[in-house]
Design a protein around this motif. Structure first.
Motif, PDB file in Angstrom:
ATOM      1  N   ALA A   1       1.944   6.601  11.304  1.00  0.00           N
ATOM      2  CA  ALA A   1       0.551   6.135  11.291  1.00  0.00           C
ATOM      3  C   ALA A   1       0.405   4.721  11.834  1.00  0.00           C
ATOM      4  O   ALA A   1      -0.716   4.204  11.879  1.00  0.00           O
ATOM      5  CB  ALA A   1      -0.006   6.203   9.871  1.00  0.00           C
ATOM      6  N   VAL A   2       1.500   4.080  12.229  1.00  0.00           N
ATOM      7  CA  VAL A   2       1.426   2.713  12.755  1.00  0.00           C
ATOM      8  C   VAL A   2       1.970   2.694  14.171  1.00  0.00           C
ATOM      9  O   VAL A   2       2.700   3.594  14.595  1.00  0.00           O
ATOM     10  CB  VAL A   2       2.206   1.708  11.864  1.00  0.00           C
ATOM     11  CG1 VAL A   2       1.617   1.680  10.469  1.00  0.00           C
ATOM     12  CG2 VAL A   2       3.686   2.058  11.799  1.00  0.00           C
ATOM     13  N   SER A   3       1.626   1.659  14.906  1.00  0.00           N
ATOM     14  CA  SER A   3       2.054   1.545  16.299  1.00  0.00           C
ATOM     15  C   SER A   3       3.543   1.231  16.378  1.00  0.00           C
ATOM     16  O   SER A   3       4.166   0.800  15.396  1.00  0.00           O
ATOM     17  CB  SER A   3       1.264   0.428  16.997  1.00  0.00           C
ATOM     18  OG  SER A   3       1.611  -0.842  16.453  1.00  0.00           O
ATOM     19  N   ARG A   4       4.109   1.455  17.551  1.00  0.00           N
ATOM     20  CA  ARG A   4       5.517   1.125  17.755  1.00  0.00           C
ATOM     21  C   ARG A   4       5.769  -0.352  17.452  1.00  0.00           C
ATOM     22  O   ARG A   4       6.770  -0.698  16.823  1.00  0.00           O
ATOM     23  CB  ARG A   4       5.921   1.437  19.197  1.00  0.00           C
ATOM     24  CG  ARG A   4       7.349   1.006  19.522  1.00  0.00           C
ATOM     25  CD  ARG A   4       7.646   1.067  21.008  1.00  0.00           C
ATOM     26  NE  ARG A   4       8.878   0.354  21.298  1.00  0.00           N
ATOM     27  CZ  ARG A   4       9.310   0.054  22.514  1.00  0.00           C
ATOM     28  NH1 ARG A   4       8.604   0.419  23.579  1.00  0.00           N
ATOM     29  NH2 ARG A   4      10.437  -0.620  22.686  1.00  0.00           N
ATOM     30  N   ARG A   5       4.875  -1.206  17.870  1.00  0.00           N
ATOM     31  CA  ARG A   5       5.036  -2.643  17.615  1.00  0.00           C
ATOM     32  C   ARG A   5       5.140  -2.931  16.113  1.00  0.00           C
ATOM     33  O   ARG A   5       5.973  -3.725  15.679  1.00  0.00           O
ATOM     34  CB  ARG A   5       3.845  -3.397  18.216  1.00  0.00           C
ATOM     35  CG  ARG A   5       3.832  -4.879  17.911  1.00  0.00           C
ATOM     36  CD  ARG A   5       2.569  -5.535  18.448  1.00  0.00           C
ATOM     37  NE  ARG A   5       2.529  -6.930  18.068  1.00  0.00           N
ATOM     38  CZ  ARG A   5       3.159  -7.904  18.694  1.00  0.00           C
ATOM     39  NH1 ARG A   5       3.912  -7.617  19.752  1.00  0.00           N
ATOM     40  NH2 ARG A   5       3.090  -9.149  18.295  1.00  0.00           N
TER      41      ARG A   5
ATOM     42  N   LEU B   1      12.457  -2.458  -4.771  1.00  0.00           N
ATOM     43  CA  LEU B   1      11.155  -2.630  -4.141  1.00  0.00           C
ATOM     44  C   LEU B   1      10.071  -2.192  -5.107  1.00  0.00           C
ATOM     45  O   LEU B   1      10.313  -1.459  -6.067  1.00  0.00           O
ATOM     46  CB  LEU B   1      11.062  -1.863  -2.823  1.00  0.00           C
ATOM     47  CG  LEU B   1      11.370  -0.364  -2.828  1.00  0.00           C
ATOM     48  CD1 LEU B   1      10.138   0.444  -3.159  1.00  0.00           C
ATOM     49  CD2 LEU B   1      11.914   0.048  -1.476  1.00  0.00           C
ATOM     50  N   GLN B   2       8.877  -2.665  -4.827  1.00  0.00           N
ATOM     51  CA  GLN B   2       7.724  -2.371  -5.677  1.00  0.00           C
ATOM     52  C   GLN B   2       6.830  -1.384  -4.952  1.00  0.00           C
ATOM     53  O   GLN B   2       6.093  -1.738  -4.036  1.00  0.00           O
ATOM     54  CB  GLN B   2       6.963  -3.660  -5.997  1.00  0.00           C
ATOM     55  CG  GLN B   2       5.826  -3.490  -6.982  1.00  0.00           C
ATOM     56  CD  GLN B   2       6.306  -3.271  -8.413  1.00  0.00           C
ATOM     57  OE1 GLN B   2       7.418  -3.661  -8.757  1.00  0.00           O
ATOM     58  NE2 GLN B   2       5.476  -2.639  -9.226  1.00  0.00           N
ATOM     59  N   HIS B   3       6.909  -0.117  -5.342  1.00  0.00           N
ATOM     60  CA  HIS B   3       6.063   0.886  -4.694  1.00  0.00           C
ATOM     61  C   HIS B   3       4.649   0.780  -5.253  1.00  0.00           C
ATOM     62  O   HIS B   3       4.473   0.639  -6.470  1.00  0.00           O
ATOM     63  CB  HIS B   3       6.616   2.295  -4.933  1.00  0.00           C
ATOM     64  CG  HIS B   3       5.971   3.327  -4.087  1.00  0.00           C
ATOM     65  ND1 HIS B   3       4.802   3.970  -4.451  1.00  0.00           N
ATOM     66  CD2 HIS B   3       6.307   3.836  -2.875  1.00  0.00           C
ATOM     67  CE1 HIS B   3       4.462   4.826  -3.513  1.00  0.00           C
ATOM     68  NE2 HIS B   3       5.357   4.775  -2.535  1.00  0.00           N
TER      69      HIS B   3
ATOM     70  N   LEU C   1       8.501   6.494   0.559  1.00  0.00           N
ATOM     71  CA  LEU C   1       9.014   5.317  -0.140  1.00  0.00           C
ATOM     72  C   LEU C   1       8.571   4.016   0.525  1.00  0.00           C
ATOM     73  O   LEU C   1       8.160   3.067  -0.168  1.00  0.00           O
ATOM     74  CB  LEU C   1      10.551   5.366  -0.186  1.00  0.00           C
ATOM     75  CG  LEU C   1      11.253   4.164  -0.816  1.00  0.00           C
ATOM     76  CD1 LEU C   1      10.938   4.068  -2.304  1.00  0.00           C
ATOM     77  CD2 LEU C   1      12.769   4.258  -0.596  1.00  0.00           C
ATOM     78  N   LEU C   2       8.632   3.947   1.827  1.00  0.00           N
ATOM     79  CA  LEU C   2       8.336   2.705   2.545  1.00  0.00           C
ATOM     80  C   LEU C   2       6.910   2.728   3.095  1.00  0.00           C
ATOM     81  O   LEU C   2       6.039   2.015   2.628  1.00  0.00           O
ATOM     82  CB  LEU C   2       9.368   2.497   3.657  1.00  0.00           C
ATOM     83  CG  LEU C   2      10.835   2.459   3.192  1.00  0.00           C
ATOM     84  CD1 LEU C   2      11.781   2.363   4.374  1.00  0.00           C
ATOM     85  CD2 LEU C   2      11.059   1.317   2.204  1.00  0.00           C
ATOM     86  N   GLU C   3       6.690   3.538   4.124  1.00  0.00           N
ATOM     87  CA  GLU C   3       5.337   3.737   4.648  1.00  0.00           C
ATOM     88  C   GLU C   3       5.382   4.876   5.645  1.00  0.00           C
ATOM     89  O   GLU C   3       6.444   5.271   6.127  1.00  0.00           O
ATOM     90  CB  GLU C   3       4.799   2.470   5.313  1.00  0.00           C
ATOM     91  CG  GLU C   3       5.456   2.115   6.634  1.00  0.00           C
ATOM     92  CD  GLU C   3       4.786   0.926   7.302  1.00  0.00           C
ATOM     93  OE1 GLU C   3       3.560   0.965   7.489  1.00  0.00           O
ATOM     94  OE2 GLU C   3       5.492  -0.044   7.619  1.00  0.00           O
TER      95      GLU C   3
END
Length: 283
Positions: free
Chosen positions: A143-147, A229-231, A137-139
């Motif tokens: 696949a992304v860094s902790r930051r 939200l707009q998926h 739903l979100l991401e």
């Protein structure tokens, strides 16, 4: 300081711990359950005489160092540790910074909610746990860094058009206000944590909107109970948003659900099947 209650509490905690649990020999001459007073004193690095006086309700108020040693020696839970400090008339000290460790029972709960998107966020709005549907739903947070998993950096610092900020949430401005107010309270709880201070300074320097919100000194935030939200693949989705406090870790469990029988429920059901795969790329 409640000497009588403190004495009874220490005695009850001492009697429930077996010697083998702390690496001590059981021995043939133990006539009472649990540890001996001298063993607790040794484990807590205090004198046997002083510990005996504590259990007899005759000792002066123990210091924080003594209480920390007793909590460690008696293997107290977080709730028991706080109770010990309160009985001694010493306010429990907060950890230096927000916890990022999610309790196993909460992780299990995330995966037992297959029809709900759920995330756990820290006191600084970092996403620290999520389930399969939340990633769809979100991401895909893995696949992304902790930051980049910090939602405040995403909403205030990413150069997106205003209507596309933070997953194109319909109430992104309300989220921005709420998160700034919550972060101010977090900064007060953890005044010596460098990561909290760095996040605040980064947001102030990088976002005029955040700087203005921060300057208001507001700390009272009202949660939004419904979000849209707009998926990018499914289109508009409207969900109910419930936030549950995980008080002992200063974390929050955020659960997104759709009204039964609604188009959004069908959209979440589709997302639970396709997951994070791209549906706009030819197979």
């Amino acid at each position: 300081m409640n000497r009588r209650e403190l004495a009874g509490f220490l005695r009850s905690r001492r009697e429930r711990i077996g010697p083998a649990e702390v690496g001590l020999p059981i021995g043939p001459r133990r006539r009472t359950p649990g540890l001996r007073r001298e063993e607790v004193a040794q484990l807590a690095f205090i004198s046997t005489e002083y510990y005996t006086r504590l259990e007899q309700a005759r000792a002066p108020r123990p210091s924080r160092e003594v209480l920390a040693g007793l909590a460690r020696a008696l293997r107290l839970s977080d709730a028991e540790r706080d109770h010990l400090y309160h009985l001694a008339g010493v306010p429990p000290s907060l950890p230096a910074g927000p916890s990022r460790e999610v309790r196993q029972s909460i992780l299990d709960l995330l995966h037992r909610l297959p029809q709900s998107a759920a995330i756990v966020i820290s006191a600084t709005y970092e996403v620290i746990a999520w389930n399969h549907l939340a990633a769809a739903l979100l991401e895909d947070f893995s696949a992304v860094s902790r930051r980049d998993r910090n939602l405040m950096r995403r909403v205030f610092l990413e150069p997106h058009p205003r209507d596309q900020r933070l997953y194109s949430l319909s109430d992104v401005d309300a989220f921005a206000r709420t998160s700034a107010q919550y972060l101010r309270a977090t900064a007060a709880r953890y005044p010596d944590d460098p990561e909290v201070a760095e996040l605040v300074q980064e947001l102030i320097a990088g976002s005029e909107e955040f700087a203005q919100l921060w300057a208001s000194h507001d700390v009272c935030a009202k949660p939004a109970l419904c979000k849209s939200l707009q998926h990018p693949m499914i289109g508009p989705i409207t969900v109910n948003c419930d936030v549950l406090d995980i008080a002992d870790r200063d974390q929050r469990l955020v659960i997104y659900t759709a009204p039964p029988g609604s188009p959004s429920e069908e959209a979440l059901r589709l997302l639970s099947v396709v997951g994070t795969q791209r549906m706009d790329v030819p197979g």
